[in-house]
Scaffold this motif. Structure first.
Motif, mmCIF file in Angstrom:
data_model
loop_
_atom_site.group_PDB
_atom_site.id
_atom_site.type_symbol
_atom_site.label_atom_id
_atom_site.label_comp_id
_atom_site.label_asym_id
_atom_site.label_seq_id
_atom_site.Cartn_x
_atom_site.Cartn_y
_atom_site.Cartn_z
ATOM 1 N N SER A 128 0.856 -1.195 0.000
ATOM 2 C CA SER A 128 0.000 0.000 0.000
ATOM 3 C C SER A 128 0.884 1.235 0.000
ATOM 4 O O SER A 128 2.000 1.215 0.532
ATOM 5 N N LYS A 129 0.386 2.298 -0.614
ATOM 6 C CA LYS A 129 1.153 3.536 -0.721
ATOM 7 C C LYS A 129 0.581 4.583 0.235
ATOM 8 O O LYS A 129 -0.632 4.623 0.466
ATOM 9 N N PRO A 130 1.456 5.424 0.801
ATOM 10 C CA PRO A 130 0.980 6.395 1.804
ATOM 11 C C PRO A 130 0.089 7.472 1.177
ATOM 12 O O PRO A 130 0.285 7.880 0.031
ATOM 13 N N ASP A 131 -0.895 7.919 1.947
ATOM 14 C CA ASP A 131 -1.795 8.983 1.499
ATOM 15 C C ASP A 131 -1.160 10.348 1.747
ATOM 16 O O ASP A 131 -0.423 10.548 2.715
ATOM 17 N N GLY A 132 -1.469 11.265 0.875
ATOM 18 C CA GLY A 132 -1.053 12.644 1.085
ATOM 19 C C GLY A 132 0.398 12.926 0.734
ATOM 20 O O GLY A 132 0.905 14.007 1.047
ATOM 21 N N VAL A 133 1.089 11.976 0.084
ATOM 22 C CA VAL A 133 2.502 12.156 -0.252
ATOM 23 C C VAL A 133 2.704 11.868 -1.739
ATOM 24 O O VAL A 133 2.235 10.852 -2.256
ATOM 25 N N GLU A 134 3.383 12.786 -2.409
ATOM 26 C CA GLU A 134 3.749 12.580 -3.794
ATOM 27 C C GLU A 134 5.251 12.319 -3.858
ATOM 28 O O GLU A 134 6.039 13.015 -3.214
ATOM 29 N N TYR A 135 5.643 11.315 -4.647
ATOM 30 C CA TYR A 135 7.062 10.982 -4.753
ATOM 31 C C TYR A 135 7.331 10.268 -6.063
ATOM 32 O O TYR A 135 6.427 9.725 -6.697
ATOM 33 N N ASN A 136 8.579 10.293 -6.466
ATOM 34 C CA ASN A 136 9.056 9.529 -7.620
ATOM 35 C C ASN A 136 10.350 8.843 -7.225
ATOM 36 O O ASN A 136 11.255 9.482 -6.680
ATOM 37 N N VAL A 137 10.411 7.548 -7.498
ATOM 38 C CA VAL A 137 11.612 6.758 -7.210
ATOM 39 C C VAL A 137 12.149 6.227 -8.529
ATOM 40 O O VAL A 137 11.383 5.756 -9.370
ATOM 41 N N SER A 138 13.473 6.308 -8.715
ATOM 42 C CA SER A 138 14.074 5.741 -9.922
ATOM 43 C C SER A 138 15.273 4.872 -9.548
ATOM 44 O O SER A 138 16.023 5.193 -8.625
ATOM 45 N N LEU A 139 15.419 3.766 -10.266
ATOM 46 C CA LEU A 139 16.563 2.870 -10.122
ATOM 47 C C LEU A 139 17.410 3.028 -11.378
ATOM 48 O O LEU A 139 16.906 2.860 -12.496
ATOM 49 N N ASN A 140 18.685 3.362 -11.208
ATOM 50 C CA ASN A 140 19.516 3.764 -12.337
ATOM 51 C C ASN A 140 20.848 3.016 -12.358
ATOM 52 O O ASN A 140 21.324 2.544 -11.327
ATOM 53 N N ARG A 141 21.428 2.966 -13.566
ATOM 54 C CA ARG A 141 22.809 2.515 -13.736
ATOM 55 C C ARG A 141 23.499 3.566 -14.599
ATOM 56 O O ARG A 141 23.121 3.764 -15.756
ATOM 57 N N GLU A 142 24.492 4.234 -14.009
ATOM 58 C CA GLU A 142 25.157 5.354 -14.676
ATOM 59 C C GLU A 142 24.094 6.372 -15.079
ATOM 60 O O GLU A 142 23.348 6.849 -14.247
ATOM 61 N N ASP A 143 23.999 6.714 -16.379
ATOM 62 C CA ASP A 143 23.025 7.724 -16.806
ATOM 63 C C ASP A 143 21.708 7.118 -17.287
ATOM 64 O O ASP A 143 20.814 7.849 -17.734
ATOM 65 N N ALA A 144 21.579 5.801 -17.199
ATOM 66 C CA ALA A 144 20.377 5.133 -17.709
ATOM 67 C C ALA A 144 19.415 4.815 -16.571
ATOM 68 O O ALA A 144 19.816 4.285 -15.523
ATOM 69 N N THR A 145 18.150 5.154 -16.775
ATOM 70 C CA THR A 145 17.111 4.803 -15.811
ATOM 71 C C THR A 145 16.562 3.424 -16.161
ATOM 72 O O THR A 145 16.137 3.175 -17.301
ATOM 73 N N LEU A 146 16.566 2.524 -15.178
ATOM 74 C CA LEU A 146 16.115 1.151 -15.411
ATOM 75 C C LEU A 146 14.651 0.964 -15.010
ATOM 76 O O LEU A 146 13.889 0.317 -15.720
ATOM 77 N N TRP A 147 14.283 1.513 -13.846
ATOM 78 C CA TRP A 147 12.919 1.368 -13.335
ATOM 79 C C TRP A 147 12.480 2.678 -12.695
ATOM 80 O O TRP A 147 13.308 3.438 -12.185
#
Length: 212
Positions: A126-145
């Motif tokens: 479940s995700k928290p209410d009232g919070v906006e966020y972005n998470v990224s998983l990266n290798r060097e300059d490439a975003t994977l997820w």
């Protein structure tokens, strides 16, 4: 009297002759030189693995040893400014990071076989209410997820990588996790968040064989 002494000396000499003649060294090679040129004798080493090795033979088995080192993936933010929106009649909260927005993950293959590592981002139950966020998983300059409060975890690029075996090989992978900012809704202005999981980094492994 003198005759007895002479006989005794002869017996002693004969005994010594027998002793020293019995210790003559038998050499593997004998070469007779008839000139004064240098003589070169090679020193050689022979080795054979052998069939029965005491203590076992790890070359016959796959020995896995993968070292995973990572920064603390806890991100802390505070309100830097709170302003009243007279149009929408709500507060706008501007947040700031207390300890940076990027963390590192280092994976080192110390096995005696290559491994294929696949990193992914997994959403929480479940995700928290009232919070906006972005998470990224990266290798060097490439975003994977990527993942956010309003979308499911999404693969952007294939992050699978073969980590070779052997200390002189390409056996290290470096990843980063980024949470650049968060937003707090007006209703959650007084909310305190503590250790809320917003995503999980999952690392899966497969045997990739010993052939490079």
């Amino acid at each position: 009297m003198k005759k007895k002494i002479r006989n005794s000396v002869m017996v002693t000499v004969m005994a010594l002759t027998l002793i020293f003649s019995g210790t003559t060294t038998a050499f593997a090679v004998e070469k007779e030189k008839t000139d004064l040129t240098p003589e070169n004798i090679d020193v050689r080493i022979n080795y054979k693995k052998g069939e029965n090795i005491l203590g076992g033979d790890d070359t016959k088995d796959d020995i896995y040893n993968i070292l995973i080192a990572y920064d603390n993936l806890d991100y802390s933010y505070e309100a830097a400014a709170i302003t009243w929106d007279t149009t929408n009649l709500e507060y706008n909260i501007t947040t700031t990071s207390k300890d940076g927005t990027t963390r590192n993950i280092e994976v080192t293959n110390r096995s005696n076989t290559a491994v294929k590592m696949t990193p992914t981002l997994v959403d929480p139950n479940s995700k928290p209410d009232g919070v906006e966020y972005n998470v990224s998983l990266n290798r060097e300059d490439a975003t994977l997820w990527t993942s956010s409060n309003s979308s499911t975890a999404t693969q952007v690029a294939d992050g699978s990588k073969k980590l070779e075996w052997g200390k002189d090989s390409d056996n290290v992978d470096n990843l980063t996790v980024s949470v650049p900012a968060i937003g707090i809704s007006s209703d959650a202005i007084d909310k305190t968040l503590s250790n809320v999981v917003v995503a999980t980094v999952s690392l899966s492994f497969e045997n990739a064989g010993k052939e490079k």
